[in-house]
Design a protein around this motif. Structure first.
Motif, PDB file in Angstrom:
ATOM      1  N   ALA A   1     -28.358 -84.411 -60.585  1.00  0.00           N
ATOM      2  CA  ALA A   1     -28.273 -84.058 -62.012  1.00  0.00           C
ATOM      3  C   ALA A   1     -27.337 -82.870 -62.195  1.00  0.00           C
ATOM      4  CB  ALA A   1     -29.656 -83.730 -62.547  1.00  0.00           C
ATOM      5  N   ARG A   2     -27.442 -81.918 -61.293  1.00  0.00           N
ATOM      6  CA  ARG A   2     -26.598 -80.722 -61.366  1.00  0.00           C
ATOM      7  C   ARG A   2     -25.119 -81.086 -61.289  1.00  0.00           C
ATOM      8  NH1 ARG A   2     -26.935 -75.317 -58.067  1.00  0.00           N
ATOM      9  NH2 ARG A   2     -24.747 -74.793 -57.965  1.00  0.00           N
ATOM     10  N   TYR A   3     -24.815 -82.074 -60.460  1.00  0.00           N
ATOM     11  CA  TYR A   3     -23.414 -82.464 -60.314  1.00  0.00           C
ATOM     12  C   TYR A   3     -22.995 -83.533 -61.325  1.00  0.00           C
ATOM     13  CZ  TYR A   3     -23.237 -79.602 -56.171  1.00  0.00           C
ATOM     14  OH  TYR A   3     -23.276 -78.527 -55.321  1.00  0.00           O
TER      15      TYR A   3
ATOM     16  N   ARG B   1     -14.068 -90.110 -71.102  1.00  0.00           N
ATOM     17  CA  ARG B   1     -15.408 -89.739 -70.654  1.00  0.00           C
ATOM     18  C   ARG B   1     -16.500 -90.634 -71.219  1.00  0.00           C
ATOM     19  NH1 ARG B   1     -18.653 -84.956 -73.442  1.00  0.00           N
ATOM     20  NH2 ARG B   1     -20.202 -85.991 -72.178  1.00  0.00           N
TER      21      ARG B   1
ATOM     22  N   TYR C   1     -17.381 -93.080 -65.915  1.00  0.00           N
ATOM     23  CA  TYR C   1     -16.511 -91.903 -65.967  1.00  0.00           C
ATOM     24  C   TYR C   1     -16.775 -90.918 -64.824  1.00  0.00           C
ATOM     25  CZ  TYR C   1     -13.994 -87.819 -67.208  1.00  0.00           C
ATOM     26  OH  TYR C   1     -13.131 -86.753 -67.138  1.00  0.00           O
TER      27      TYR C   1
ATOM     28  N   SER D   1     -13.748 -89.407 -62.329  1.00  0.00           N
ATOM     29  CA  SER D   1     -13.403 -87.997 -62.159  1.00  0.00           C
ATOM     30  C   SER D   1     -13.734 -87.529 -60.741  1.00  0.00           C
ATOM     31  CB  SER D   1     -14.120 -87.137 -63.201  1.00  0.00           C
ATOM     32  OG  SER D   1     -15.511 -87.268 -63.075  1.00  0.00           O
ATOM     33  N   TYR D   2     -14.815 -88.052 -60.186  1.00  0.00           N
ATOM     34  CA  TYR D   2     -15.208 -87.616 -58.846  1.00  0.00           C
ATOM     35  C   TYR D   2     -14.203 -88.107 -57.793  1.00  0.00           C
ATOM     36  CZ  TYR D   2     -18.212 -86.594 -54.844  1.00  0.00           C
ATOM     37  OH  TYR D   2     -18.716 -86.107 -53.666  1.00  0.00           O
TER      38      TYR D   2
ATOM     39  N   GLU E   1     -11.140 -86.046 -57.931  1.00  0.00           N
ATOM     40  CA  GLU E   1     -11.351 -84.769 -57.244  1.00  0.00           C
ATOM     41  C   GLU E   1     -11.278 -84.951 -55.728  1.00  0.00           C
ATOM     42  OE1 GLU E   1     -15.298 -83.215 -57.615  1.00  0.00           O
ATOM     43  OE2 GLU E   1     -14.826 -81.395 -56.502  1.00  0.00           O
TER      44      GLU E   1
ATOM     45  N   LEU F   1      -6.148 -87.043 -62.453  1.00  0.00           N
ATOM     46  CA  LEU F   1      -6.940 -87.854 -63.377  1.00  0.00           C
ATOM     47  C   LEU F   1      -6.195 -87.855 -64.709  1.00  0.00           C
ATOM     48  CD1 LEU F   1      -9.689 -89.359 -63.750  1.00  0.00           C
ATOM     49  CD2 LEU F   1     -10.554 -87.251 -64.740  1.00  0.00           C
TER      50      LEU F   1
ATOM     51  N   PHE G   1     -19.058 -77.835 -72.679  1.00  0.00           N
ATOM     52  CA  PHE G   1     -19.297 -78.873 -71.675  1.00  0.00           C
ATOM     53  C   PHE G   1     -18.360 -80.067 -71.875  1.00  0.00           C
ATOM     54  CE2 PHE G   1     -21.404 -82.678 -70.084  1.00  0.00           C
ATOM     55  CZ  PHE G   1     -21.624 -82.304 -68.770  1.00  0.00           C
ATOM     56  N   ASP G   2     -18.186 -80.462 -73.126  1.00  0.00           N
ATOM     57  CA  ASP G   2     -17.295 -81.598 -73.415  1.00  0.00           C
ATOM     58  C   ASP G   2     -15.872 -81.341 -72.909  1.00  0.00           C
ATOM     59  OD1 ASP G   2     -19.270 -83.032 -74.578  1.00  0.00           O
ATOM     60  OD2 ASP G   2     -18.717 -82.561 -76.648  1.00  0.00           O
TER      61      ASP G   2
ATOM     62  N   ILE H   1     -16.152 -81.402 -68.776  1.00  0.00           N
ATOM     63  CA  ILE H   1     -16.467 -82.652 -68.081  1.00  0.00           C
ATOM     64  C   ILE H   1     -15.211 -83.478 -67.803  1.00  0.00           C
ATOM     65  CG2 ILE H   1     -17.008 -83.926 -70.230  1.00  0.00           C
ATOM     66  CD1 ILE H   1     -19.032 -84.431 -67.117  1.00  0.00           C
TER      67      ILE H   1
ATOM     68  N   ARG I   1     -12.966 -82.372 -64.171  1.00  0.00           N
ATOM     69  CA  ARG I   1     -13.564 -82.302 -62.828  1.00  0.00           C
ATOM     70  C   ARG I   1     -12.490 -82.197 -61.743  1.00  0.00           C
ATOM     71  NH1 ARG I   1     -18.686 -83.929 -60.715  1.00  0.00           N
ATOM     72  NH2 ARG I   1     -19.209 -84.947 -62.673  1.00  0.00           N
TER      73      ARG I   1
ATOM     74  N   SER J   1     -13.302 -78.885 -60.022  1.00  0.00           N
ATOM     75  CA  SER J   1     -14.152 -79.272 -58.881  1.00  0.00           C
ATOM     76  C   SER J   1     -15.597 -79.450 -59.363  1.00  0.00           C
ATOM     77  CB  SER J   1     -14.120 -78.274 -57.725  1.00  0.00           C
ATOM     78  OG  SER J   1     -15.005 -77.201 -57.978  1.00  0.00           O
ATOM     79  N   SER J   2     -16.323 -80.251 -58.614  1.00  0.00           N
ATOM     80  CA  SER J   2     -17.716 -80.530 -58.970  1.00  0.00           C
ATOM     81  C   SER J   2     -18.564 -79.271 -58.890  1.00  0.00           C
ATOM     82  CB  SER J   2     -18.300 -81.594 -58.025  1.00  0.00           C
ATOM     83  OG  SER J   2     -17.706 -82.841 -58.275  1.00  0.00           O
ATOM     84  N   ASN J   3     -18.228 -78.393 -57.961  1.00  0.00           N
ATOM     85  CA  ASN J   3     -19.003 -77.154 -57.821  1.00  0.00           C
ATOM     86  C   ASN J   3     -18.922 -76.305 -59.079  1.00  0.00           C
ATOM     87  OD1 ASN J   3     -20.220 -77.191 -55.279  1.00  0.00           O
ATOM     88  ND2 ASN J   3     -18.237 -76.870 -54.314  1.00  0.00           N
TER      89      ASN J   3
ATOM     90  N   SER K   1     -20.680 -77.913 -62.058  1.00  0.00           N
ATOM     91  CA  SER K   1     -22.151 -77.952 -62.006  1.00  0.00           C
ATOM     92  C   SER K   1     -22.769 -76.797 -62.792  1.00  0.00           C
ATOM     93  CB  SER K   1     -22.632 -77.942 -60.559  1.00  0.00           C
ATOM     94  OG  SER K   1     -22.397 -76.695 -59.954  1.00  0.00           O
ATOM     95  N   TYR K   2     -22.083 -75.671 -62.869  1.00  0.00           N
ATOM     96  CA  TYR K   2     -22.649 -74.537 -63.618  1.00  0.00           C
ATOM     97  C   TYR K   2     -22.649 -74.798 -65.127  1.00  0.00           C
ATOM     98  CZ  TYR K   2     -22.959 -72.123 -59.279  1.00  0.00           C
ATOM     99  OH  TYR K   2     -23.317 -71.790 -57.998  1.00  0.00           O
TER     100      TYR K   2
ATOM    101  N   GLN L   1     -22.959 -77.820 -66.347  1.00  0.00           N
ATOM    102  CA  GLN L   1     -24.038 -78.807 -66.504  1.00  0.00           C
ATOM    103  C   GLN L   1     -25.392 -78.105 -66.566  1.00  0.00           C
ATOM    104  OE1 GLN L   1     -23.895 -82.624 -66.332  1.00  0.00           O
ATOM    105  NE2 GLN L   1     -25.817 -82.028 -67.294  1.00  0.00           N
ATOM    106  N   MET L   2     -25.589 -77.142 -65.674  1.00  0.00           N
ATOM    107  CA  MET L   2     -26.892 -76.473 -65.638  1.00  0.00           C
ATOM    108  C   MET L   2     -27.109 -75.612 -66.886  1.00  0.00           C
ATOM    109  SD  MET L   2     -27.578 -75.632 -61.638  1.00  0.00           S
ATOM    110  CE  MET L   2     -26.068 -74.762 -61.308  1.00  0.00           C
TER     111      MET L   2
END
Lengths: 439, 229
Positions: A18-20, A191, A196, A200-201, A204, A210, B85-86, B89, B92, B96-98, B101-102, B104-105
């Motif tokens: 969920a975090r990612y 998105r 999506y 994006s992943y 990366e 992208l 966030f929009d 997203i 990415r 980066s996903s890292n 993630s902040y 997202q949280m």
């Protein structure tokens, strides 16, 4: 296998997912919703021997399908030789006349193939369908493995599991092999597309750009990515995650707002590789599926290593007769549908509906295929405090570049509904990692 | 990675702005929330006026709930967090996903149903946003990317500091940070407007009586030095 540590941490892994932002999108009542893709920690485990068999069979199948695509948009020998009736090709919505004569770089049409399989209770693997357009799903087990290793190192220390984190490298190599000279781009419709996260992943992880359609343009028969300073970079390979019909409004759907005008001209000239090639829909048509074993014999002169699920084409009189007599125990699939839609189980229909279905199958015989319901192996999932068995399939990913390779992993999707065979995420299913053992 | 398209430039810039909007207004809100414990009903009105947002609130407590979490309120912190966030997203591959993630949280905190003690819960938003910026410095390789985001961040911060009447020393400090980033980025900016802005900020610091009543003009220049959509 020792996987207690992993199973104990399933909630933690789901929290990390969920975090990612590991989600998929779904439209309900014309509104976009993003949902988490529930992860179950008990993996599908494939033995070394089983994987060797799968590998042989999948490579064989995808090689034959690539040869079929080259043939069908070229010489059409398989039709001339009467192996596949022409009406199955030319009446398919997946056949695109606009792709006639267009040769993709290195003659590869399906660079990334997602082949759906199930394992029967008899231990045999059966192919359920081929996905040669824009199969999605590799990103889920890819990121899940990363997190699994984080929370349960012992599980991976003690079990001989082949590392699956090479997918990004495999994908990069596949794209680079057909690169015509330029940057690598993953093109997303945006998105609000169901997959999506994956677009994006993978961008990366592969270090690709992208891009959306507005970032790309065609000039002097080359494709370019436009930067904000007015500069441009030539695109050599584009992994497009939009359907053929929207790819180029000048060639396909003129109302498409998410395509790149004239990209098909660039492609036809050999100045850009499109991954996967346009027009592949003809090869993963549910009607054509029936002919894949014949293709393998025809192009490769080999016996198929992997079986199709027993399939009948109501188009053929003999098959139609069988289907009409046994419709109550067959599964009927509408060849135009995907994502678990258009799948009807005869045993779930009332008498009246069965009669309606028979009439429809007779009237529109080309529109349907019928398959025996395979009694496939259930896999255990954790639900609350107990383990319960659920239906699950496997999407294997086969990448065709310099050679054809099978990713030693795959997306295992399961149904959360105990009475359902439908495992699609869009219908509430979850996913598991797929472990391939090295010994 | 690498080339930044116009679309991405836009997202990077606005990501910087919205992230900062949530961060600074949330920090300010801590003070307002505290003041409202003893203050009479309607004490938030001044704040609405300064931020130029419509005063649609009916009581101090309703303001506390609605301004923080209002889903249909375009000025709520939740709405601003959603916009941040929009913009994130779709980046990415750049961030980066890292890093992502902040965001997202932080969004998840707003979307949770736990509003019983907002300031307790929203402390983690501040933490995540700080972690986000730390991560940006650590993970985002492309310097231009970082500079664009930070231009957005400092423009927003200056905008809010001016509106919320922060001390001129703070305004001067943030303006210096903006200039530093602006000169490093390859973004187009209006040099004449920037010069004018410089003069106006100088005046605000050194001749406050001369600058009085000119905040609206100042904010207008600030909002228009960079050409983004």
């Amino acid at each position: 296998m020792n996987m207690e540590q992993l199973v104990n941490h399933v909630d933690g892994i789901n929290r990390l997912l969920a975090r990612y932002g590991v989600k998929f999108g779904i439209y309900k009542n014309q509104t976009f919703h993003e949902q988490l893709f529930p992860f179950d920690a008990i993996p599908r485990v494939i033995s070394k021997d089983d994987f060797a068999l799968l590998e042989r069979g999948l490579i064989q199948r995808v090689d034959a399908l690539n040869l079929f695509l080259k043939d069908v948009y070229g010489e059409k020998k398989i039709i001339k030789d009467g192996v596949i009736p022409e009406e199955f090709v030319f009446s398919s919505s997946g056949y695109l006349a606009e792709c006639e004569g267009a040769c993709p770089p290195k003659d590869i049409y399906s660079h990334i193939s997602g082949i759906d399989l199930v394992q029967g209770k008899d231990g045999n693997w059966y192919i359920l369908e081929d996905n040669l357009r824009i199969p999605s799903g590799a990103s889920y087990p890819l990121i899940a493995r990363e997190l699994e290793r984080r929370v349960a190192p012992d599980t991976f220390r003690k079990n001989p599991i082949i590392d699956n984190r090479n997918y990004a490298k495999m994908l990069t190599d596949t794209m680079e092999y057909v690169n015509t000279g330029g940057i690598r781009v993953i093109m997303t419709p945006g998105r609000y597309n169901a997959a999506y996260f994956e677009h994006s992943y993978l961008a990366e992880r592969t270090g690709s750009v992208l891009a959306m359609c507005s970032d790309l343009f065609v000039e002097k028969n080359h494709l370019y990515y436009r930067d904000y300073r007015g500069g441009k970079q030539k695109v050599g390979v584009i992994y497009r995650r939009i359907s053929d019909e929207y790819l180029d409004p000048m060639t396909f759907n003129p109302e498409s707002l998410i395509g790149v005008p004239n990209i098909m001209d660039v492609y036809r000239s050999g100045n850009v590789a499109i991954v996967n090639a346009p027009g592949n829909g003809i090869a993963d048509d549910k009607g054509i599926y029936y002919f894949v074993p014949k293709m393998i014999r025809y192009y490769l002169d080999q016996e198929p290593v992997l079986r199709n699920a027993p399939t009948y084409l109501p188009y053929y009189e003999e098959d139609r007769k069988y289907v009409l007599e046994n419709i109550h125990k067959l599964v009927i699939k509408d060849v135009a549908e995907a994502g678990g839609y258009g799948v009807i189980f005869g045993n779930e229909l009332s008498k009246e509906k069965l009669e309606d279905m028979k009439e429809l199958v007779t009237r529109e015989s080309r529109r349907f295929i019928a398959q025996e319901v395979i009694d496939f192996q259930d896999l255990y999932i954790v639900e609350g405090d107990e383990k319960v068995a659920r239906k699950a399939d496997l999407r294997a990913f086969v990448l065709s570049g310099e050679t054809t390779k099978v990713w030693p992993s795959g997306l295992t999707r399961f149904s959360r509904n105990p009475d359902s065979f439908v495992v699609n995420s869009s219908q509430g299913g979850g996913f598991k990692d797929t472990w391939v053992l090295s010994q | 990675m690498g080339a930044i398209s116009i679309e991405k430039l836009d997202h990077l810039y606005w990501l910087g702005r919205y992230t900062e909007r949530v961060y600074t207004t949330l920090r300010k809100f801590y003070r307002i929330f505290d003041d409202m414990i003893e203050a009479p009903e309607g004490s938030y009105t001044y704040y609405c006026k300064r931020l130029n947002i419509p005063d649609i609130y009916t009581s101090n407590s309703q303001f506390a709930e609605e301004y923080l979490y209002g889903k249909d309120n375009p000025d709520s912190l939740y709405s601003n967090m959603s916009r941040a966030f929009d913009n994130a997203i779709v980046l990415r591959d750049e961030l980066s996903s890292n890093v992502l993630s902040y965001m997202q949280m932080a969004l998840d905190v707003f979307e949770s149903d736990n509003h019983a003690s907002p300031l307790l819960e929203l402390q983690s938003v501040i933490d995540y946003l700080l972690a986000f910026w730390g991560c940006v410095d650590d993970y985002v390789e492309d310097e231009d990317c970082r500079n664009i985001m930070k231009c957005g961040k400092y423009i927003e911060r200056l905008d809010l500091y001016i509106r919320l009447e922060y001390h001129t020393k703070d305004i001067e400090k943030e303006f210096r940070k903006l200039l530093n980033r602006l000169h490093k980025t390859q973004m187009y900016y209006d040099a004449a407007k920037l010069e004018k802005l410089k003069d106006m900020i100088d005046a605000k610091i050194h001749c406050p009586e001369q600058a009085e009543g000119k905040d609206a003009e100042l904010l207008d220049y600030l909002g228009n030095i960079i050409e983004v959509r």
